[in-house]
Design an enzyme around this catalytic site. Structure first.
Site, PDB file in Angstrom:
ATOM      1  N   ASP A 208       0.845  -1.206   0.000  1.00 55.96           N
ATOM      2  CA  ASP A 208       0.000   0.000   0.000  1.00 55.96           C
ATOM      3  C   ASP A 208       0.879   1.254   0.000  1.00 55.96           C
ATOM      4  OD1 ASP A 208       0.817  -0.156   2.620  1.00 55.96           O
ATOM      5  OD2 ASP A 208      -1.206  -0.058   3.482  1.00 55.96           O
TER       6      ASP A 208
ATOM      7  N   ASP B 116      -1.061  -6.081  -0.136  1.00 53.52           N
ATOM      8  CA  ASP B 116      -1.435  -5.474   1.142  1.00 53.52           C
ATOM      9  C   ASP B 116      -2.947  -5.308   1.209  1.00 53.52           C
ATOM     10  OD1 ASP B 116       0.738  -5.019   2.801  1.00 53.52           O
ATOM     11  OD2 ASP B 116       1.268  -3.109   1.859  1.00 53.52           O
TER      12      ASP B 116
ATOM     13  N   LYS C  94      -1.161  -9.380   2.919  1.00 50.32           N
ATOM     14  CA  LYS C  94      -0.353  -8.932   4.074  1.00 50.32           C
ATOM     15  C   LYS C  94      -1.202  -8.007   4.929  1.00 50.32           C
ATOM     16  CE  LYS C  94       3.358  -6.030   3.648  1.00 50.32           C
ATOM     17  NZ  LYS C  94       2.919  -4.832   4.399  1.00 50.32           N
TER      18      LYS C  94
ATOM     19  N   GLU D 169      -1.137  -5.645   8.703  1.00 50.27           N
ATOM     20  CA  GLU D 169      -0.282  -5.047   9.728  1.00 50.27           C
ATOM     21  C   GLU D 169      -0.853  -5.322  11.120  1.00 50.27           C
ATOM     22  OE1 GLU D 169       0.403  -0.879   8.959  1.00 50.27           O
ATOM     23  OE2 GLU D 169       1.183  -1.266   6.935  1.00 50.27           O
TER      24      GLU D 169
ATOM     25  N   GLU E  83       9.613  -4.228  10.027  1.00 46.10           N
ATOM     26  CA  GLU E  83       9.984  -2.922   9.465  1.00 46.10           C
ATOM     27  C   GLU E  83      10.604  -2.033  10.531  1.00 46.10           C
ATOM     28  OE1 GLU E  83       7.071  -1.036   6.954  1.00 46.10           O
ATOM     29  OE2 GLU E  83       8.251   0.821   6.809  1.00 46.10           O
TER      30      GLU E  83
END
Ligand code: KIV
Length: 274
Positions: free
Chosen positions: A54, A93, A123, A125, A192
């Site tokens: 994204d 994402d 994916k 988060e 990250e």
């Protein structure tokens, strides 16, 4: 082995391949792509995984954060990449608020990403808060990659893009979150912008691969945003970024040359007309 139509592609990288790569010690290469042409170049170069991140929000759409990205935007970008990728595993994402509200919504939206865009995996988060969602997606046949550390969709919660988990409490939470994601069935986890030593601990603790961005050398693989590593973004220079080309300068010089040729009447010449 994956299938496309009724044809099998024995060389296609799958979620199982990347787990096997961790165990055989082969590092995993991952890059972002958002469109057909770039994805074709990246795939033909032999990258293992293409992430339709994204980060398209920043590099393709010019938004300041990834928050405005919609599911429709991501389905569009992912479908362009899927049409180009012959070998790489394509992960998309799920955008902000497309999986956090209810598990049912997450299932519907991840299902659209697989069925309409052709993504091979999604994916998400976050850690503990989304572990049940990850389990339900995986149970439904949707492979999930986790994403911990700096999670850009939560920028308004954290207020900065600084390195995360430098303090013991946040580091312990991150180790726990990584474990929860693996237990929920995630096949891999992006780390990250966290200290290299912590990324090393997570990588040792998990039996599924970690993919780092600004997380040091101990991860099982690395990811960069394609536009950043090609030097297309002049203004973004975090410490972790290695630039492999200076395409911004090269493209500016090509465009300037074209303008000069048009203005001078040099283009088109005798051979460039009918
Ligand atoms: O959106 C993205 O490009 C990402 C990578 C930076 C991991 O999530």
């Amino acid at each position: 082995m994956s299938t496309q139509g009724n044809r099998t592609r024995p060389d296609r990288v799958t979620t199982q391949t990347v787990v096997e790569m961790k165990h055989s010690g082969e590092k995993i290469s991952m890059l972002t792509a958002y469109d057909y042409t770039m994805a074709g170049i990246v795939d033909a170069s032999g990258v293992d995984v293409i992430l339709v991140g994204d980060s398209a929000s920043n590099v393709m759409a010019g938004f300041e954060t990834t928050v405005p990205m919609t599911l429709e935007h991501m389905i569009y970008h992912t479908s362009c990449v899927v049409r180009a990728a012959e070998r790489a595993l394509v992960i998309a994402d799920l955008p902000f608020m497309s999986y956090q509200v209810t598990i049912k919504e997450a299932l519907i939206n991840a299902g659209r990403m697989m069925k309409e865009a052709g993504a091979h995996a999604v994916k998400l988060e976050g850690g503990k808060f989304i572990a049940d969602t990850v389990k339900r997606l995986v149970d439904a046949g949707i492979p999930v990659m986790g994403h911990l550390g700096l999670t850009p969709q939560s920028i308004y919660k954290f207020g900065t893009y600084k390195v995360r988990a430098k303090e013991e409490e946040e580091a312990d939470n991150l180790l726990r979150d990584a474990q929860l994601l693996e237990e929920a069935g995630a096949f891999s986890v992006v780390l990250e912008k966290i200290p290299a030593e912590l990324a090393g601990k997570v990588t040792k603790q998990l039996s599924v691969p970690t993919i780092g961005i600004g997380a040091g050398p101990h991860c099982d693989g690395q990811v960069l945003v394609l536009h950043d590593m090609l030097g297309l973004n002049k203004g973004f220079s975090p410490r972790f970024l290695r630039r492999y080309a200076d395409l911004h300068s090269q493209m500016c010089s090509a465009v300037k040359h074209y303008i000069e040729d048009v203005k001078s009447g040099d283009f088109p010449n005798d051979k460039e007309q009918y």
